[in-house]
Design a protein around this motif. Structure first.
Motif, PDB file in Angstrom:
ATOM      1  N   THR A 173       0.830  -1.200   0.000  1.00 34.90           N
ATOM      2  CA  THR A 173       0.000   0.000   0.000  1.00 34.90           C
ATOM      3  C   THR A 173       0.866   1.252   0.000  1.00 34.90           C
ATOM      4  O   THR A 173       0.576   2.232  -0.697  1.00 34.90           O
ATOM      5  CB  THR A 173      -0.931   0.002   1.233  1.00 34.90           C
ATOM      6  N   LEU A 174       1.972   1.186   0.780  1.00 36.73           N
ATOM      7  CA  LEU A 174       2.905   2.322   0.828  1.00 36.73           C
ATOM      8  C   LEU A 174       3.466   2.612  -0.565  1.00 36.73           C
ATOM      9  O   LEU A 174       3.485   3.766  -1.016  1.00 36.73           O
ATOM     10  CB  LEU A 174       4.027   1.994   1.816  1.00 36.73           C
ATOM     11  N   SER A 175       3.907   1.550  -1.267  1.00 34.15           N
ATOM     12  CA  SER A 175       4.470   1.777  -2.607  1.00 34.15           C
ATOM     13  C   SER A 175       3.414   2.314  -3.559  1.00 34.15           C
ATOM     14  O   SER A 175       3.710   3.174  -4.394  1.00 34.15           O
ATOM     15  CB  SER A 175       5.049   0.497  -3.205  1.00 34.15           C
ATOM     16  N   LEU A 176       2.183   1.809  -3.432  1.00 31.48           N
ATOM     17  CA  LEU A 176       1.126   2.307  -4.311  1.00 31.48           C
ATOM     18  C   LEU A 176       0.877   3.785  -4.050  1.00 31.48           C
ATOM     19  O   LEU A 176       0.782   4.595  -4.976  1.00 31.48           O
ATOM     20  CB  LEU A 176      -0.174   1.522  -4.080  1.00 31.48           C
ATOM     21  N   CYS A 177       0.780   4.135  -2.761  1.00 26.93           N
ATOM     22  CA  CYS A 177       0.465   5.527  -2.393  1.00 26.93           C
ATOM     23  C   CYS A 177       1.563   6.466  -2.886  1.00 26.93           C
ATOM     24  O   CYS A 177       1.285   7.502  -3.497  1.00 26.93           O
ATOM     25  CB  CYS A 177       0.310   5.616  -0.880  1.00 26.93           C
ATOM     26  N   VAL A 178       2.825   6.091  -2.658  1.00 26.09           N
ATOM     27  CA  VAL A 178       3.931   6.960  -3.060  1.00 26.09           C
ATOM     28  C   VAL A 178       4.135   6.899  -4.572  1.00 26.09           C
ATOM     29  O   VAL A 178       4.384   7.912  -5.226  1.00 26.09           O
ATOM     30  CB  VAL A 178       5.224   6.565  -2.307  1.00 26.09           C
ATOM     31  N   GLY A 179       4.002   5.680  -5.142  1.00 23.47           N
ATOM     32  CA  GLY A 179       4.287   5.505  -6.558  1.00 23.47           C
ATOM     33  C   GLY A 179       3.227   6.116  -7.471  1.00 23.47           C
ATOM     34  O   GLY A 179       3.555   6.740  -8.475  1.00 23.47           O
ATOM     35  N   LEU A 180       1.956   5.952  -7.109  1.00 27.25           N
ATOM     36  CA  LEU A 180       0.899   6.445  -7.996  1.00 27.25           C
ATOM     37  C   LEU A 180       0.743   7.955  -7.888  1.00 27.25           C
ATOM     38  O   LEU A 180       0.369   8.617  -8.853  1.00 27.25           O
ATOM     39  CB  LEU A 180      -0.427   5.760  -7.669  1.00 27.25           C
ATOM     40  N   ASN A 181       1.013   8.473  -6.654  1.00 28.29           N
ATOM     41  CA  ASN A 181       0.959   9.921  -6.440  1.00 28.29           C
ATOM     42  C   ASN A 181      -0.330  10.540  -6.980  1.00 28.29           C
ATOM     43  O   ASN A 181      -0.307  11.495  -7.753  1.00 28.29           O
ATOM     44  CB  ASN A 181       2.180  10.584  -7.089  1.00 28.29           C
ATOM     45  N   SER A 182      -1.473   9.936  -6.627  1.00 22.00           N
ATOM     46  CA  SER A 182      -2.729  10.552  -7.061  1.00 22.00           C
ATOM     47  C   SER A 182      -3.558  10.894  -5.828  1.00 22.00           C
ATOM     48  O   SER A 182      -3.546  10.154  -4.833  1.00 22.00           O
ATOM     49  CB  SER A 182      -3.488   9.613  -8.000  1.00 22.00           C
ATOM     50  N   LEU A 183      -4.209  12.018  -5.888  1.00 23.09           N
ATOM     51  CA  LEU A 183      -4.936  12.533  -4.723  1.00 23.09           C
ATOM     52  C   LEU A 183      -5.966  11.528  -4.202  1.00 23.09           C
ATOM     53  O   LEU A 183      -5.991  11.235  -3.006  1.00 23.09           O
ATOM     54  CB  LEU A 183      -5.571  13.880  -5.081  1.00 23.09           C
ATOM     55  N   PRO A 184      -6.837  10.933  -5.095  1.00 22.82           N
ATOM     56  CA  PRO A 184      -7.828   9.983  -4.576  1.00 22.82           C
ATOM     57  C   PRO A 184      -7.190   8.769  -3.899  1.00 22.82           C
ATOM     58  O   PRO A 184      -7.660   8.345  -2.840  1.00 22.82           O
ATOM     59  CB  PRO A 184      -8.610   9.546  -5.817  1.00 22.82           C
ATOM     60  N   VAL A 185      -6.103   8.239  -4.504  1.00 23.67           N
ATOM     61  CA  VAL A 185      -5.458   7.060  -3.903  1.00 23.67           C
ATOM     62  C   VAL A 185      -4.887   7.420  -2.535  1.00 23.67           C
ATOM     63  O   VAL A 185      -5.013   6.659  -1.576  1.00 23.67           O
ATOM     64  CB  VAL A 185      -4.353   6.510  -4.836  1.00 23.67           C
ATOM     65  N   SER A 186      -4.265   8.601  -2.432  1.00 25.28           N
ATOM     66  CA  SER A 186      -3.684   9.013  -1.154  1.00 25.28           C
ATOM     67  C   SER A 186      -4.753   9.112  -0.083  1.00 25.28           C
ATOM     68  O   SER A 186      -4.580   8.614   1.036  1.00 25.28           O
ATOM     69  CB  SER A 186      -2.988  10.364  -1.293  1.00 25.28           C
ATOM     70  N   VAL A 187      -5.885   9.743  -0.436  1.00 21.21           N
ATOM     71  CA  VAL A 187      -6.956   9.905   0.553  1.00 21.21           C
ATOM     72  C   VAL A 187      -7.511   8.529   0.924  1.00 21.21           C
ATOM     73  O   VAL A 187      -7.764   8.243   2.109  1.00 21.21           O
ATOM     74  CB  VAL A 187      -8.071  10.822   0.005  1.00 21.21           C
ATOM     75  N   ALA A 188      -7.666   7.639  -0.076  1.00 20.99           N
ATOM     76  CA  ALA A 188      -8.171   6.293   0.199  1.00 20.99           C
ATOM     77  C   ALA A 188      -7.204   5.538   1.110  1.00 20.99           C
ATOM     78  O   ALA A 188      -7.636   4.891   2.075  1.00 20.99           O
ATOM     79  CB  ALA A 188      -8.362   5.528  -1.111  1.00 20.99           C
ATOM     80  N   THR A 189      -5.887   5.655   0.833  1.00 21.48           N
ATOM     81  CA  THR A 189      -4.900   4.986   1.683  1.00 21.48           C
ATOM     82  C   THR A 189      -5.002   5.468   3.118  1.00 21.48           C
ATOM     83  O   THR A 189      -5.046   4.663   4.058  1.00 21.48           O
ATOM     84  CB  THR A 189      -3.472   5.273   1.173  1.00 21.48           C
ATOM     85  N   LEU A 190      -5.062   6.777   3.268  1.00 19.34           N
ATOM     86  CA  LEU A 190      -5.149   7.357   4.609  1.00 19.34           C
ATOM     87  C   LEU A 190      -6.384   6.817   5.333  1.00 19.34           C
ATOM     88  O   LEU A 190      -6.319   6.433   6.509  1.00 19.34           O
ATOM     89  CB  LEU A 190      -5.211   8.886   4.500  1.00 19.34           C
ATOM     90  N   THR A 191      -7.524   6.748   4.620  1.00 20.90           N
ATOM     91  CA  THR A 191      -8.764   6.281   5.234  1.00 20.90           C
ATOM     92  C   THR A 191      -8.654   4.805   5.621  1.00 20.90           C
ATOM     93  O   THR A 191      -8.982   4.426   6.754  1.00 20.90           O
ATOM     94  CB  THR A 191      -9.937   6.457   4.247  1.00 20.90           C
ATOM     95  N   ILE A 192      -8.182   3.974   4.671  1.00 15.75           N
ATOM     96  CA  ILE A 192      -8.112   2.530   4.927  1.00 15.75           C
ATOM     97  C   ILE A 192      -7.178   2.235   6.098  1.00 15.75           C
ATOM     98  O   ILE A 192      -7.522   1.482   7.014  1.00 15.75           O
ATOM     99  CB  ILE A 192      -7.607   1.795   3.662  1.00 15.75           C
ATOM    100  N   MET A 193      -5.999   2.849   6.075  1.00 18.50           N
ATOM    101  CA  MET A 193      -5.019   2.566   7.113  1.00 18.50           C
ATOM    102  C   MET A 193      -5.485   3.078   8.473  1.00 18.50           C
ATOM    103  O   MET A 193      -5.287   2.420   9.489  1.00 18.50           O
ATOM    104  CB  MET A 193      -3.667   3.184   6.746  1.00 18.50           C
ATOM    105  N   SER A 194      -6.108   4.260   8.488  1.00 16.72           N
ATOM    106  CA  SER A 194      -6.591   4.789   9.751  1.00 16.72           C
ATOM    107  C   SER A 194      -7.680   3.875  10.303  1.00 16.72           C
ATOM    108  O   SER A 194      -7.741   3.599  11.507  1.00 16.72           O
ATOM    109  CB  SER A 194      -7.156   6.202   9.575  1.00 16.72           C
ATOM    110  N   PHE A 195      -8.544   3.377   9.400  1.00 12.54           N
ATOM    111  CA  PHE A 195      -9.586   2.440   9.807  1.00 12.54           C
ATOM    112  C   PHE A 195      -8.936   1.189  10.414  1.00 12.54           C
ATOM    113  O   PHE A 195      -9.335   0.722  11.491  1.00 12.54           O
ATOM    114  CB  PHE A 195     -10.440   2.067   8.587  1.00 12.54           C
TER     115      PHE A 195
END
Lengths: 259, 246
Positions: free
Chosen positions: A28-50
């Motif tokens: 997930t970390l590589s996807l978030c940093v690698g894709l660098n897209s706003l929706p993916v970042s927000v989704a990552t933050l939400t999923i991980m915080s959950f």
């Protein structure tokens, strides 16, 4: 001593196989940093915080406090990224004149800063997920499977253990110094702190020799073997992790117009 | 006038959000774009492999060295958790880079450094995994090399030990901070001014906290080394054997 370490051993996801948690956090970390897209970042933050707050049961106040911890660096970094310097004052949403050049914020740099802000928070939440659900000894177990050199792993294991020993020593020295007005003035503070460091070093050196002698007397031949905890892989977890990460990847690539 | 306001705002930002300036020089998780994160990791790898190899050789001759290294690592970690009292009233954390390099030599510090940085990310939430390569390069490769080089050079030039230690530790800190700024500037060049403009920005933004920190760390290291020399001379002599080999 460390709250993060405490939660790593006591959270509700402790029994989950460390390889699953490690894999989930890293992919997930590589996807978030690698894709660098706003929706993916927000989704990552939400999923991980959950995962951290709801699934692992980390107190949310502590988690939020952790999230705000690196804000200082983030804000300073973003200040440096969002302001661009130019000799002409064109295209700025807001700017000012400083020492012969124009400093200002453009629409692009503002969007860039927002994107960066969420990408960093998303990445940080992945790191926290790993740190708050997986004890270091379990992470070492995963690294061993990943063929990290044994010498490196052994050093990691030893350092991890010794940190707590030395922290306690440092705490005691600090307490006895403070109780004798050791930190009453700036000059005294420097002297006391330097004394603490020098003594801590001497203690560390002494401890290292004593530990070595203790090991030798117990038949140490240059390798420390420890039992690994027994974990069971769960296909359900692996399926969920794969699905979530696939979704994130598709989401991110679609957003960029690649698929 | 606007310049004054700019600096006031900047100072305010720094004072508000900078309780731990030393930690702030770890590039945080996710801040570097993926290609740069990989680039710095690849650059750091040879130093790490060389360090591990040199440790392996020493351990084969002297098995007790492993325990010593482990305590050195724990010592450096604990050091980074201490607070240096600062003249402005706020406090900052020593990096321990200078002291470590002077005591153990730069090669060994790379290996210890990468472990400490990993633990700082996982136990203290400072730094990160994607930025581990970049942070290791600035704090555990460049910093110790500069500290050690300056310390040895100054000693050779006949400077008193105190000055050699001070410049070694302080300049090692500054080298770390400049390296980090270069890493940030290369990853985020200014759209109009390029890397040079962006480097000026990063150096400027972090200079406020990093220059005083380097000076306080330099002073602290001098007093610490003086303590060690006056109370633990035999340990230091034993260590110099390690330094020759490591």
């Amino acid at each position: 001593m460390f709250k993060i370490d405490h939660f790593a051993y006591t959270n509700r996801l402790k029994a989950v196989h460390p390889a699953e948690k490690f894999g989930f956090a890293m992919i997930t970390l590589s996807l978030c940093v690698g894709l660098n897209s706003l929706p993916v970042s927000v989704a990552t933050l939400t999923i991980m915080s959950f995962a951290v707050v709801v699934l692992a049961g980390t107190p949310w106040r502590f988690y939020v406090k952790l999230l705000t911890l690196p804000l200082g660096f983030l804000l300073m970094g973003i200040v440096a990224v969002v302001f661009s310097v130019s000799s002409v004052a064109a295209g700025y949403l807001w700017g000012f004149h400083l020492a012969g050049v124009y400093v200002g914020v453009t629409e692009d740099s503002l969007y860039f800063a927002v994107q960066l802000f969420f990408k960093v928070l998303g990445a940080v939440s992945c790191l926290y997920f790993l740190a708050l659900t997986t004890p270091l000894t379990d992470i070492l177990q995963v690294l061993r499977k990943l063929r990290v050199p044994p010498l490196f792993l052994e050093l990691m294991m030893l350092i991890y253990r010794f940190i707590f020993v030395l922290l306690e020593t440092a705490g005691r020295i600090h307490l006895s110094q403070s109780s004798r007005w050791g930190y009453a003035t700036i000059t005294a503070s420097y002297r006391s702190l330097a004394g603490l460091i020098a003594n801590l070093f001497a203690r560390a050196y002494w401890r290292s020799q004593v530990s070595f002698h203790a090991l030798l007397s117990r038949g140490y031949t240059g390798r420390l073997e420890v039992l690994e905890s027994d974990y069971r892989l769960s296909w359900k977890n692996i399926t969920v992790i794969t699905a979530v990460d696939m979704l994130l990847a598709v989401f991110g690539l679609y957003g960029r117009g690649i698929i | 006038m606007s310049r004054k306001i700019y600096f006031m705002v900047l100072t305010l930002l720094v004072l508000t959000f900078y309780p731990n300036p030393a930690y702030a020089m770890h590039i945080m998780e996710g801040f570097l774009p993926l290609p740069w994160a990989i680039f710095w990791a690849v650059i750091t790898l040879p130093f790490l492999i060389y360090g591990l190899k040199s440790i392996k050789d020493t351990v084969e001759e002297n098995p007790g060295f492993k325990m010593l290294l482990a305590f050195a690592g724990a010592f450096a970690f604990v050091l980074s958790a201490l607070k240096i009292p600062s003249v402005t009233g706020s406090s900052s954390h020593p990096t321990g880079v200078g002291l470590g390099a002077i005591l153990f030599g730069p090669t060994v510090m790379t290996v210890i450094g990468v472990i400490i940085l990993l633990f700082q990310a996982l136990l203290l939430a400072h730094g990160g995994i994607t930025t581990l390569g970049a942070n290791t390069f600035s704090m555990a490769v460049v910093g110790p090399l500069v500290s050690y080089g300056i310390y040895k050079g100054a000693q050779k030039a006949g400077l008193p030990r105190g000055l050699a230690v001070f410049f070694g530790a302080a300049l090692g800190d500054l080298a770390t901070y400049v390296t980090t700024s270069i890493q940030l500037a290369a990853a985020y060049p200014d759209p109009t001014g390029g890397i040079a403009a962006s480097l000026t920005k990063f150096v400027g933004v972090f200079a406020l906290t990093q220059v005083p920190l380097a000076v306080s760390e330099g002073l602290l290291t001098v007093v610490a080394v003086n303590f060690l020399v006056s109370h633990n001379k035999s340990d230091l002599l034993a260590l110099s054997v390690i330094k020759r080999e490591g």
